[in-house]
Design an enzyme around this catalytic site. Sequence first.
Site, PDB file in Angstrom:
ATOM      1  N   GLU A  42       0.877  -1.242  -0.042  1.00 45.41           N
ATOM      2  CA  GLU A  42       0.064   0.173  -0.135  1.00 45.41           C
ATOM      3  C   GLU A  42       0.925   1.237  -0.071  1.00 45.41           C
ATOM      4  O   GLU A  42       1.877   1.402   0.930  1.00 45.41           O
ATOM      5  CB  GLU A  42      -0.848  -0.050   1.047  1.00 45.41           C
ATOM      6  CG  GLU A  42      -1.842  -1.161   1.231  1.00 45.41           C
ATOM      7  CD  GLU A  42      -3.219  -0.948   2.046  1.00 45.41           C
ATOM      8  OE1 GLU A  42      -3.478   0.316   2.288  1.00 45.41           O
ATOM      9  OE2 GLU A  42      -3.559  -1.961   2.779  1.00 45.41           O
ATOM     10  N   ASP A  43       0.789   2.307  -0.819  1.00 41.97           N
ATOM     11  CA  ASP A  43       0.930   3.579  -0.697  1.00 41.97           C
ATOM     12  C   ASP A  43       2.470   3.654  -0.712  1.00 41.97           C
ATOM     13  O   ASP A  43       3.320   4.365  -0.266  1.00 41.97           O
ATOM     14  CB  ASP A  43       0.721   4.193   0.833  1.00 41.97           C
ATOM     15  CG  ASP A  43      -0.895   4.315   0.803  1.00 41.97           C
ATOM     16  OD1 ASP A  43      -1.715   3.735   0.060  1.00 41.97           O
ATOM     17  OD2 ASP A  43      -1.371   5.029   1.856  1.00 41.97           O
ATOM     18  N   CYS A  82      -6.371   4.744  -3.137  1.00 42.34           N
ATOM     19  CA  CYS A  82      -6.410   3.154  -3.275  1.00 42.34           C
ATOM     20  C   CYS A  82      -7.932   2.711  -3.697  1.00 42.34           C
ATOM     21  O   CYS A  82      -7.984   1.921  -4.692  1.00 42.34           O
ATOM     22  CB  CYS A  82      -6.280   2.576  -1.710  1.00 42.34           C
ATOM     23  SG  CYS A  82      -7.464   3.430  -0.482  1.00 42.34           S
ATOM     24  N   ASP A 264       0.012  -0.087  -4.706  1.00 41.64           N
ATOM     25  CA  ASP A 264      -1.494   0.023  -5.241  1.00 41.64           C
ATOM     26  C   ASP A 264      -1.752   1.474  -5.608  1.00 41.64           C
ATOM     27  O   ASP A 264      -2.723   1.916  -6.240  1.00 41.64           O
ATOM     28  CB  ASP A 264      -2.565  -0.304  -4.104  1.00 41.64           C
ATOM     29  CG  ASP A 264      -2.510   0.778  -2.718  1.00 41.64           C
ATOM     30  OD1 ASP A 264      -1.349   1.573  -2.617  1.00 41.64           O
ATOM     31  OD2 ASP A 264      -3.395   0.607  -1.984  1.00 41.64           O
ATOM     32  N   HIS A 265      -0.703   2.487  -5.482  1.00 43.56           N
ATOM     33  CA  HIS A 265      -0.502   3.915  -6.161  1.00 43.56           C
ATOM     34  C   HIS A 265       0.857   4.391  -5.459  1.00 43.56           C
ATOM     35  O   HIS A 265       1.494   3.534  -4.965  1.00 43.56           O
ATOM     36  CB  HIS A 265      -1.883   4.620  -5.771  1.00 43.56           C
ATOM     37  CG  HIS A 265      -2.266   4.855  -4.176  1.00 43.56           C
ATOM     38  ND1 HIS A 265      -1.376   5.502  -3.577  1.00 43.56           N
ATOM     39  CD2 HIS A 265      -3.184   4.209  -3.612  1.00 43.56           C
ATOM     40  CE1 HIS A 265      -1.896   5.276  -2.318  1.00 43.56           C
ATOM     41  NE2 HIS A 265      -3.115   4.649  -2.509  1.00 43.56           N
TER      42      HIS A 265
END
Length: 545
Positions: A42-43, A82, A264-265
């Site tokens: 994540e992130d 997300c 995810d980004h």
Amino acid sequence: MKFLYYLNVFAITLFVGCDRNKKPQETVTEQTRPNIIWLVAEDQSPQFFPMYGNQTIALPNLERLAADGVVFDNAVAPVPVCAPARSSLITGMYPTTLGTHNMRTYAPWRGDGESPYPSLGIPSYSPIVPKGVKMFPEYLRKIGYYTANGPKEDYNFEKTDAAWNESSAERHWRKRHNDQPFFTVFNFAVCHESQIWKRSKDSLYVAPDAVPVPPYFPDTPVVRHDLAVNYSNLKRLDDQIGEVIADLKEDGLYENSIIFFYGDHGGPFPRHKRALYDTGVKVPLIIKFPNNKNSGSRDDRLISFIDYAPTVLSMAGIEPPKVMQGVAQFGKFEGRNKPEYTFHTSDRFDAIYDRLRAVRNKRFKYIKSYNTDLSHALPVAYREQMPMMQELRSLYKEGKLNDEQASWLSPTKPEEELYDLEKDPFELDNLAQREEFQDTLKHFRTVLNDWIKETNDLGRIDESDLIARWVPNGEPPQLASIEMEETDGKILLSAPKPDATIVWKSPKDSIWSIYSEPLPNDRPFEAKAERIGYADSETLIFSVE
């Protein structure tokens, strides 16, 4: 001008770096269907990882995975946050086409009937997606895959029961039957934005004075500490990924499996997450192919989240549905037409609407703002908890930031931005007003406008109007009941809505199976129809006396 005009048409071989003289990939059969694993951070932005040139902290498990796989230099998310990004991953579609472009459309955990954003009166809702759109693991299950995901879903719509055999924190391929092929997603939240402040007092694995500070941030102790926390969280991420890889090797599955590692980004920081700069949309991506094909190589193709679903299906020997907007980048049904551009969007965050659109190729990025009277640095309450964000606000107010550091916090923003990504990778020098770049500006403006029209960008429509269309009277439309016919000792089921999926299970089962062939009439079952954006049909209960 058609969007397809902008696709770069060229023939390539089935694996990265292969030339025309090498043998193509063998046909996928039931016996050779690959196991596919997604490791999702994540992130996170590429700029923090050793495989992208940053040696601030060693990440041995990911570095070994990169050595065994292919590192991608132009992997991107269509949205820098997300839930919309994950809607793209799971469908192969742009969020602006699906109606999942606003952050947090589906948020049932906020309370039944409670508006997630009372000031806007927006309820939790699932958009009614275009005809034929499904969660792609459904196609894998239909040919015998065991599909497992966890612990995060967050698709910006209510999931369908056909997608997963299991979706929980306890998911694992070891729960499958015998040698059943599997697709398993492991989501790692240890490097999420929130962990910057939640782990601010935890042990650091890198000294704050040793971290590089990018030019868009001021070099202060607060900024350095938050950067050090993120590098330390990446060490924690690497340890967790190492456990999954160790399980694969223990089970003798590592060599022949396909492993994706990606973010995810973009990164967790201000001007990263929620920003259309490459710090927000560019992601790390490693793919390890069976038998470590093309190990240690790099690939600079443009690959977006809309490509992941068709690529996984193609790798499994499934022809991607025509409705998918992405391209199969590898596998049996690899597309010959590879994208020349990627497209990126930003809309509502919490209760703030700020529509931006962007188009990118390997050289340039064009950003269009529809709300120039708003700052890039939107006052998102969640982000304001971060010490770095508070530091930036304070220093900006005191006039202690230089032009590069202050521009993102300016109370307004330009209508158009154009950046040379090769010469200006941090997108600090806006070329939109330069005379020598006017032809480039006009070209990218045209490409973006054509894409907006061709993909039916729903960001042009007020969200309240979309909600009225999709959730009339505050409730989603319900699918009509499935129909049943009994013949020759078999039960035939059909759904009145052609693109709905029928799922069934025995009364004591917890997992729904996908209906694909007639059921025997000598055992009880329950069945229903489902489709993204609709309430499930009433459950059909079949009993045996």
